[in-house]
Write a protein that holds these residues in place. Structure first.
Motif, PDB file in Angstrom:
ATOM      1  N   SER A  16       0.852  -1.182   0.000  1.00 42.01           N
ATOM      2  CA  SER A  16       0.000   0.000   0.000  1.00 42.01           C
ATOM      3  C   SER A  16       0.889   1.234   0.000  1.00 42.01           C
ATOM      4  CB  SER A  16      -0.917   0.000   1.228  1.00 42.01           C
ATOM      5  OG  SER A  16      -0.160   0.009   2.423  1.00 42.01           O
ATOM      6  N   SER A  29      -8.915  -4.508  -3.745  1.00 42.65           N
ATOM      7  CA  SER A  29      -7.653  -4.425  -3.002  1.00 42.65           C
ATOM      8  C   SER A  29      -7.142  -5.771  -2.519  1.00 42.65           C
ATOM      9  CB  SER A  29      -7.830  -3.492  -1.796  1.00 42.65           C
ATOM     10  OG  SER A  29      -8.222  -2.211  -2.205  1.00 42.65           O
ATOM     11  N   ASP A  63      -1.855  -4.938   4.840  1.00 40.47           N
ATOM     12  CA  ASP A  63      -1.463  -5.545   3.558  1.00 40.47           C
ATOM     13  C   ASP A  63      -1.219  -7.042   3.723  1.00 40.47           C
ATOM     14  OD1 ASP A  63      -1.443  -2.977   2.366  1.00 40.47           O
ATOM     15  OD2 ASP A  63       0.623  -2.642   3.003  1.00 40.47           O
TER      16      ASP A  63
END
Length: 489
Positions: free
Chosen positions: A77, A211, A431
């Motif tokens: 990210s 994502s 993440d």
């Protein structure tokens, strides 16, 4: 027996952080590399995008060489929305423009607002054009580098730039795309090709995904021999939304607060929500939408004060502030030292500290800065709820929660409790979680990172009185702030 781990990396405004997380959510190891942004004339706040890849090349080997693990998945990210432009051979043409703190495209914002109308843009794209929007900044580059766009240009954010290097894929997550107003359609959740053609013709658009989805696998990279090929990599996202994932704050009617260099707020909804002074975005997960807000400064303020006070240890400043009663004994601050984003959307606003007397010391001033950001959070929450966002619970994370003082002040000012999780590593941890979940190795964030404490608000009437003065103070001094801003140019 072979030990597996998930690798997460987040490119922030002042540093990049990498983390290795075990299958049970335990942090095996982490490492940080500091960097700085460049501030220039006309509101430019930028960074050489090559730094993002250079720091991956440093941090990934450093963690792998220190720990006997096999990386099973990678999540990345970064701060955003940033606009970093390259040609089609991925050669950078200029430093990357940072998120809303970068004010270079004010002329382009006015130009596009006149062409399309801010009301139309809000209705169609859930956000009006502000310094946070990626579309005007891409147009800024297109106007200044026409030869690049004539032959084809690409644009990257920190996560997508690193992903391109390790997988060869030119991709972007849908949340980041939704902050490129008005290039992305929240209705279709795809690029609006017609609008791209009008604003920055010649732009080659990245493939979109959610994502937490796998976008590709690593390939052999000569510059990073420690990086094995075939490791799944997710699309990733903007840092605040990865940090939101790190504490599980993705449920409907939940608010996330990120205490960082800037303080960010993300309210979750199952339907599109919008307000002229806030940012409406697509969430990290399918079926989720957000109303987001962000202060222009927060941690940047505490760092500024630490530097000018000559105190290297934050703990000593916190201790001094803890010895000061709520309300800082009549000291009130507006935290707009770099302008203000939501809900004022006033890049020419400036900081104000009022009520100073000879008995005020650094503890008073430090506490007043923290209280100022808390008043700004309350202002944002009120606007969000007026716009129809429902906030039933708050989760918090970020560097500012390492001490209880700051979140306690925010809870006291807003009258709302905040949940803090066991791990407050931040976006890089989010993440790692997202890629572990994508691989089917973990079902819920609660398994990895349970709630560790709840900050309950105290009943302090002084904050209601000061908040009313805070709101009045901006209105009363805005013209003076703007005149002083012209001298700073």
């Amino acid at each position: 027996m072979e030990t597996f781990a998930y690798f997460g990396l987040d490119v922030g405004t002042s540093s990049t952080k990498a983390v290795l997380v075990a299958p049970d959510g335990t942090v095996i190891d982490s490492q940080v590399q500091e960097h700085s942004v460049t501030r220039g004339d006309h509101g430019l706040v930028e960074m050489d995008m090559r730094i993002w890849w250079d720091e991956f090349k440093t941090l990934y080997p450093a963690l792998l060489n220190r720990n006997d693990v096999r990386v099973k998945g990678i999540g990345i990210s970064g701060m955003g929305p940033c606009i970093a432009v390259t040609d089609t051979n991925d050669e950078p043409v200029a430093p990357a423009a940072l998120y809303g703190v970068d004010q270079r495209a004010r002329e382009e914002i006015d130009e596009l607002a006149d062409a399309f109308g801010q009301d139309f843009l809000l209705e169609r794209y859930d956000s009006q054009l502000t310094t946070q929007a990626g579309g005007p900044k891409l147009r800024w580059f297109a106007k200044r580098y026409p030869q690049v766009f004539a032959s084809g240009a690409r644009f990257y954010m920190p996560a997508s730039w690193i992903i391109k290097h390790i997988t060869g894929e030119y991709v972007l997550d849908r949340h980041s795309a939704s902050q490129c107003t008005p290039l992305y359609s929240p209705e279709t959740r795809e690029w609006n090709a017609d609008m791209v053609q009008k604003i920055a013709p010649g732009t080659e658009l990245p493939r979109l995904g959610w994502s937490h989805e796998i976008c590709g696998e690593t390939v052999e990279v000569a510059e990073v021999p420690e990086l094995a090929s075939g490791i799944p990599v997710i699309f990733g996202t903007v840092d605040a939304w990865a940090e939101q994932e790190s504490v599980g704050a993705i449920k409907n009617n939940q608010l996330f607060l990120m205490y960082g260099t800037t303080l960010f707020l993300v309210a979750n909804s199952q339907q599109r929500v919008r307000h002229a002074s806030m940012w409406g975005t697509t969430g990290t997960r399918e079926g989720t939408f957000n109303m987001a807000g962000g202060l222009a400064t927060s941690g940047a303020l505490t760092n500024w004060f630490r530097e000018i006070s000559g105190e290297r240890d934050y703990a000593k400043l916190v201790e001094a502030a803890q010895g000061v009663p709520a309300g800082s004994e009549g000291l009130l601050t507006l935290p707009y030292f770099a302008g203000e984003r939501t809900p004022l959307q006033d890049p020419d606003a400036r900081g104000v500290m009022i009520g100073l007397s000879l008995h005020h010391g650094r503890g008073h001033m430090y506490r007043s800065l923290l209280e100022a950001t808390a008043f700004a959070v309350r202002h944002n929450i009120e606007v969000m709820e007026d716009a129809g966002a429902s906030i039933e619970s708050i989760s918090a994370a970020g560097g500012g929660v390492t001490s209880d003082l700051w979140p306690q002040i925010v809870s006291d000012v807003t009258g709302r409790a905040q949940e803090l999780r066991r791990e407050s590593v931040g976006a890089s941890y989010g993440d790692a979680f997202m890629v572990a979940q994508a691989l089917g190795d973990v079902e819920s964030l609660d398994e990895w990172n349970p709630v560790a404490k709840v900050i309950e608000p105290q009943d302090l009437p002084v904050y209601d009185d000061l908040y009313a003065s805070y709101r009045t103070l901006y209105t009363a001094t805005a013209d003076i702030q703007h005149r002083l801003r012209t001298l700073q140019r």
